[in-house]
Every structure is written in C-alpha cells, then in structure tokens.
Write an enzyme that holds these catalytic residues in place. Structure first.
Site, mmCIF file in Angstrom:
data_model
loop_
_atom_site.group_PDB
_atom_site.id
_atom_site.type_symbol
_atom_site.label_atom_id
_atom_site.label_comp_id
_atom_site.label_asym_id
_atom_site.label_seq_id
_atom_site.Cartn_x
_atom_site.Cartn_y
_atom_site.Cartn_z
ATOM 1 N N TYR A 1 -3.714 8.210 -2.866
ATOM 2 C CA TYR A 1 -4.304 8.449 -1.726
ATOM 3 C C TYR A 1 -4.382 7.249 -0.585
ATOM 4 O O TYR A 1 -4.123 7.499 0.633
ATOM 5 C CB TYR A 1 -5.482 9.237 -1.644
ATOM 6 C CG TYR A 1 -5.559 10.351 -2.419
ATOM 7 C CD1 TYR A 1 -4.597 11.539 -2.044
ATOM 8 C CD2 TYR A 1 -6.230 10.793 -3.516
ATOM 9 C CE1 TYR A 1 -4.719 12.570 -2.744
ATOM 10 C CE2 TYR A 1 -6.249 11.818 -4.221
ATOM 11 C CZ TYR A 1 -5.531 13.031 -3.862
ATOM 12 O OH TYR A 1 -5.567 13.877 -4.383
ATOM 13 N N THR B 1 3.486 13.629 -4.842
ATOM 14 C CA THR B 1 2.220 13.086 -4.262
ATOM 15 C C THR B 1 0.904 13.367 -5.289
ATOM 16 O O THR B 1 1.000 14.366 -5.923
ATOM 17 C CB THR B 1 2.069 13.963 -2.841
ATOM 18 O OG1 THR B 1 1.520 15.227 -2.950
ATOM 19 C CG2 THR B 1 3.205 13.545 -1.959
ATOM 20 N N ASP B 2 -0.006 12.772 -4.764
ATOM 21 C CA ASP B 2 -1.294 13.147 -5.433
ATOM 22 C C ASP B 2 -1.795 14.542 -4.706
ATOM 23 O O ASP B 2 -1.223 14.971 -3.733
ATOM 24 C CB ASP B 2 -2.386 11.980 -5.340
ATOM 25 C CG ASP B 2 -3.442 12.151 -6.479
ATOM 26 O OD1 ASP B 2 -3.753 13.072 -6.750
ATOM 27 O OD2 ASP B 2 -3.968 11.021 -6.843
ATOM 28 N N TRP B 3 -2.834 15.143 -5.281
ATOM 29 C CA TRP B 3 -2.958 16.491 -4.742
ATOM 30 C C TRP B 3 -3.546 16.580 -3.263
ATOM 31 O O TRP B 3 -4.687 15.764 -3.053
ATOM 32 C CB TRP B 3 -3.872 17.351 -5.618
ATOM 33 C CG TRP B 3 -3.327 17.981 -6.860
ATOM 34 C CD1 TRP B 3 -3.828 19.421 -7.020
ATOM 35 C CD2 TRP B 3 -2.052 17.913 -7.518
ATOM 36 N NE1 TRP B 3 -3.171 19.718 -8.090
ATOM 37 C CE2 TRP B 3 -2.145 19.019 -8.281
ATOM 38 C CE3 TRP B 3 -1.463 16.709 -7.655
ATOM 39 C CZ2 TRP B 3 -0.805 19.020 -9.097
ATOM 40 C CZ3 TRP B 3 -0.146 16.801 -8.558
ATOM 41 C CH2 TRP B 3 0.197 17.882 -9.319
#
Length: 597
Positions: free
Chosen positions: A259, A300-302
């Site tokens: 992020y 992607t990260d969440w």
C-alpha cells in the site's frame, strides 16, 4: 522446454477465445469469502460482499477466492468442491482458492491465521531465529501438502520485506533483515511450495510486498492513512528491492505491491511518483516488468479502490496519493500501472463499464486474463479442480507434521540474557516449584509443581507480549501493533514485585523488537519467542530440547536510538541492547558461533 511453452501459450489462447468479456473481467478480481458451517457456501450478503458466494461466481464471474475463515481443514475441502460445482456448471473457468499464512501459533486479523487443524509452526521471524534452510524447506513442503489436501492452490506468501523500521507491526511475518538469509529461505520456500506434482504446480506463490514494505515512516502501517509514507533517508531502496529480484529468478508466480507510497525517492535521476505502489507505473511497468523482467501476475493488496465499512467502522480505501480520484479513475490508474488483479474488490461492473465506454481496451483485459489463466493451467485446475475429501484427515495435521512444527517452535526460542551471563543458560530442574503468569497450568504441570504464591516458588515463569499502543479508531486497526517499543510502568512494577519473591524467567513474544533492557534488572533468565506454544517453550526451559535460537533482529537500547536510526537502513543498530545473533545455545550439534548477551 520451448515446445512446452508454445503448447501452454496455445492453450491459453484457446481458453481466452472461449470466454466472454464478463468471464475475463471476473478473472481480474480476488475476493475474500467466508466458509459456511460444514463447508457450505454462504449465500447471504455480508459486511464485505453485497451478494452471496454463488452469485459472486455465477453472475460476476469471479473465480479467484481467498479463504477468509479460520475453518477446519475438512470444512475448507468441502467448501472448495462446492465452489467448483458452481463455477463449472457454466463449463468455463475453475476457481483458484488462495489463503494468507495458515500455520501460525497466533492469529493476526487480516494477516495470518492460527493453525486450527493444520500443523502449527512458529511465525516467519521464528524461522529466522533458527537460521536453518532445511527447516524452512521442510515447513514449505508440509504447507504444500496440507494446502493441496484441502484445495488451497495459491499462497499469499512468502512475505520478504526487510523490516528496517523496528516499530513496524508486520515484521513477525518476515525473515528479518539479513539479506543472505532471506535469499536462501526464499529459494527453498518457492522451490518446495511451487514444486510440481506430475504436470501441475503444487501451490502458486504471491510474493509480497513489492518493492519492499519495511521502510515505513515511524513504523506505521499503510493499512491506515497515518501510515501511508515510505521513506529512504539512507538511500537503501535498491537493497530492499533485491529480494524481489531473487523471487523472480526463483519463478514466483505472482507479486503483490504494498500500500505504501514512496516519498522523496529518486531513481536513475527520475523522481518516483508519490502514489501507492499499486498505482505506480514507474514501479510496476518500469521496474518490475521492464527492468526485472517479471511476466507473472501482479495482484494488488486488499482494498485499493473502495472503502471497507463494517457497522459504524470505516477503513478507507488504501488509495494513497490518489485519494481524490473516483473508483473508476483509481481502477484505470492501477491498470495503466500494470496491475492484473484487484485484491479484495468485486467491482466487475465498474470495469465492464470502462471497457464499454472505450476507456479500457479489451486487449488490456486480455493481457491480464492470459496471465491469470496461465497460472490456473500451471496448477492443473482446468484438468482436475476437485479435492478428495476422504483423504483430508490423513494428509493434514499428521502426527509427523505436528511433531516437526513443535520442534521448530522449540528451536526458535532465543535465550537472550541470563542474570549471571558467565554461567550461560542452565535449564530449570524438573519438578521444581513454579508460579505462573501467562502460562497454562495444566501444561506446566507436566514439567514442574505449580504453586499459587510466588513466595512459595523456586521460579516465576512469566510470558507476555511485546508492548504496543492500542488503537481502535479504524476498522481492523486493533489487530495491528504500533507505537512505542517501551514497556509501560505497570508492567515493570509487576515484574519487580515478582522478583522480590523468586527468580524470574521472563519470555516476550517478539512481534516487534521491544526494549528488553527494561526487564533485565528483574529477571534471572530472559527469553524471546516468535509464536511458540507453552509446551514447546517449556521443552527448552526444562532442558528436554536444547536451546538453539539466536536473535534475527537488533534489540534497541532506547526509543531515542530507534528514532535516530534511518528508516530504510539495513545496518545494525549501533549500541543495541542485544545485537542480531545474540543468544545462548546448548545445542552441541550447532556449528555456528555462540554469542552471549
């Protein structure tokens, strides 16, 4: 080799030609989904999903699902087969099931699960304390077998960040800051997890967090707005990037950008855009794709696109640097950066609308869909997506795997300091009288005589967590440990009171490098652990298993020392209370140098 690649490419092209645009768009989303009782599909909307599981697969064509429950292995296996029945009713794309780490002693919400029926091992930092590649290899082979047994075919790990900021709360899931150790552990893990069984890869690994999540400003985590910046005052960006070069060389199936957004980073004379790495074209297309040659999946990260809202709690979208953009604009920016799949999102209608309006081309969709289909092919899911539910019990949490996990927990125990350092570590005699704090009395009764008053004890056994500053404003925040590494006064006062009655054996679960020097005046023996059951810990304390672990991180002497240390620097802390490598060992088979405290 080249013929196999050609055959693979042809098969990908053939599958793509059979898919609708909706099918291909559905591939580009990976959603966390709960497991229902007995492995049933949850068909009611939840706090995170506005539709049930079947509708998610059937209507939105989403075929990458992340296990979001601490469910039993048998339930997960039944659930995976239920998912496949829904997906294959359409006859097109099987489901890929992924998970965060699932073999830990403790659960960290949103990060890792406790074992719950799988074999139980130390956290990653515990493997660094052991320092043994063979143990890592055995663990990875066990994880592959247990994941495959229940139908989990994608691992959202390993995490190879170099945790250079001592306050960062994600470091217990890393292998520490030693580059050589990280490289060797990574190679062994990927080789075993992604090992082929016949023609199929065992488990596809998503390595994270590109290009290195360790240099977090103030040690804050970018799950939250106050932790969005990454700093490089020591100009050590390239050192943090190096493990990802190794991951690519070892064939990692996927990469997950973090992020965080780089602040003040200049590379090759070019300032890097100050946006989260999942939106950063210079990092994904420029560095990861073009420079490093990675052609696998970028997920992607969440939650980069939309907010998480649970009751009256909100966790803002981790759209750092692009907060002012709409969901559609964020999606376009991430796709332009080179993202193939959106983690924790299910906005398929938004992407379909962008294609319909000509703002995203179908060729761009095909680029990512081809990569995602390729991984499903490598896993053999198009040929056999089913789980043999009858064999779960014989393949998961076997006595052999549990014994190996318990021994690894014991091996990871670090005896960091002893009251009389000259005599080294002397195990406690079995049958002695012990007063317990934070230790299960039933377990301890197998080693010693438990008493109810410290004045009657031969020793006080005290197990506690490293300190942190509790926070609970944002949803999900309470599970992250952040802030000062200093123990509160009441903890020191309590320890002092115990020390007035009997020698104290103090153990700290070291998810962050606490200021252990505060405890030293009041303890006879000081140990640190990284996810270790009471039984595995007491095996070492009472001499049934040799002391073996050494510190994988520096223990600061003060918070002032932490504040002076550059966020991104891999150099040891000068004047640390305990340096990396400290620890008494009684293992006569260990050929490494023994360092005392």
């Amino acid at each position: 080799m080249s013929g196999g690649r050609t055959d693979r490419d042809r098969r990908i092209a053939g599958i793509l030609a059979q898919l609708t645009l909706a099918d291909k768009v559905g591939l580009m989303f990976q959603v966390a989904v709960e497991v229902g009782p007995g492995g049933a599909l949850v068909e009611e909307p939840s706090a995170f999903l506005d539709v049930g599981t079947s509708a998610l697969i059937r209507d939105r064509r989403i075929t990458h699902v992340n296990v979001a429950s601490a469910a039993s292995p048998a339930d997960i296996a039944a659930w995976v087969n239920a998912l496949q029945r829904v997906a294959l009713a359409e006859g097109r794309v099987p489901v890929t099931v992924s998970t965060d780490p699932r073999h830990s002693f403790r659960r960290t919400p949103g990060v890792a699960f406790a074992a719950d029926g799988f074999s139980e091992w130390p956290e990653s930092l515990g493997f660094a304390a052991i320092g043994d590649v063979a143990t890592v290899r055995d663990f990875a082979a066990t994880v592959r077998e247990e994941y495959r047994a229940v139908g989990i075919r994608a691992a959202l790990h390993p995490q190879i960040d170099l945790p250079t900021e001592p306050r960062w709360g994600r470091q217990v899931q890393t292998w520490g800051v030693d580059r050589d150790r990280v490289d060797s552990f990574l190679a062994a893990s990927l080789e075993e997890l992604q090992r082929r069984d016949g023609d199929a890869v065992g488990v596809a690994c998503t390595v994270k967090h590109f290009p290195g999540g360790g240099p977090q400003r103030g040690g804050e985590d970018p799950h939250f707005p106050y932790g969005r910046e990454q700093d490089y005052p020591a100009e050590a960006f390239e050192e943090h990037l190096e493990p990802f070069r190794r991951a690519i060389a070892c064939g990692a199936a996927a990469m997950m950008p973090y992020y965080g957004m780089p602040v003040g980073l200049v590379r090759g004379g070019e300032p890097i855009e100050q946006v989260g790495f999942g939106f950063n074209r210079q990092m994904i297309r420029g560095v990861l794709r073009d420079e490093l040659g990675f052609d696998g999946v970028v997920v992607t990260d969440w939650g980069l696109l939309t907010d998480d809202v649970v009751g009256d709690r909100v966790l803002p979208a981790r759209a750092w640097g692009v907060e002012a953009l709409s969901v559609e604009e964020r999606m376009r920016k991430a796709l332009d950066a080179g993202v193939d799949q959106f983690g924790g999102e299910h906005e398929t209608a938004t992407l379909l609308a962008l294609v319909d309006r000509g703002l995203v081309s179908e060729e761009r969709i095909d680029e990512s869909a081809a990569r995602l289909i390729g991984v499903k092919l490598d896993l053999g899911l198009f040929d056999d997506p089913w789980v043999d539910e009858s064999r779960v019990a014989e393949r998961v949490g076997t006595p052999e795997a549990r014994a190996a996990g318990r021994r690894a927990q014991s091996d990871s125990v670090v005896v960091a300091a002893v009251g009389d350092a000259a005599r080294g570590f002397v195990p406690l005699p079995e049958g002695c009288a012990v007063f317990l704090v934070g230790v299960d009395a039933e377990v301890a009764g197998g080693y010693a005589r438990v008493v109810g008053d410290p004045a009657d004890a031969d020793a006080v056994l005290w197990r506690t967590d490293a300190p942190w500053e509790p926070r609970d404003h944002y949803f999900f925040e309470r599970g992250f440990h952040a802030g000062s590494l200093a123990f509160p006064d009441e903890t020191i006062d309590r320890l002092r009171a115990y020390a007035a009655h009997a020698p104290v054996v103090a153990d700290v679960f070291l998810d962050r490098p606490a200021l252990l020097g505060q405890l030293a005046p009041f303890v006879d023996t000081l140990t640190v652990t990284f996810g270790c059951s009471d039984a595995a810990y007491l095996d070492v304390l009472f001499g049934r298993v040799p002391a073996r672990g050494t510190l994988p991180v520096d223990i600061p002497a003060s918070m002032d020392q932490v504040l002076r240390h550059p966020t991104d620097s891999l150099l040891p802390l000068p004047g640390a209370f305990l340096p990396r490598g400290a620890g008494f060992t009684t293992d006569t088979t260990d050929t490494t140098d023994t360092k005392d405290a």
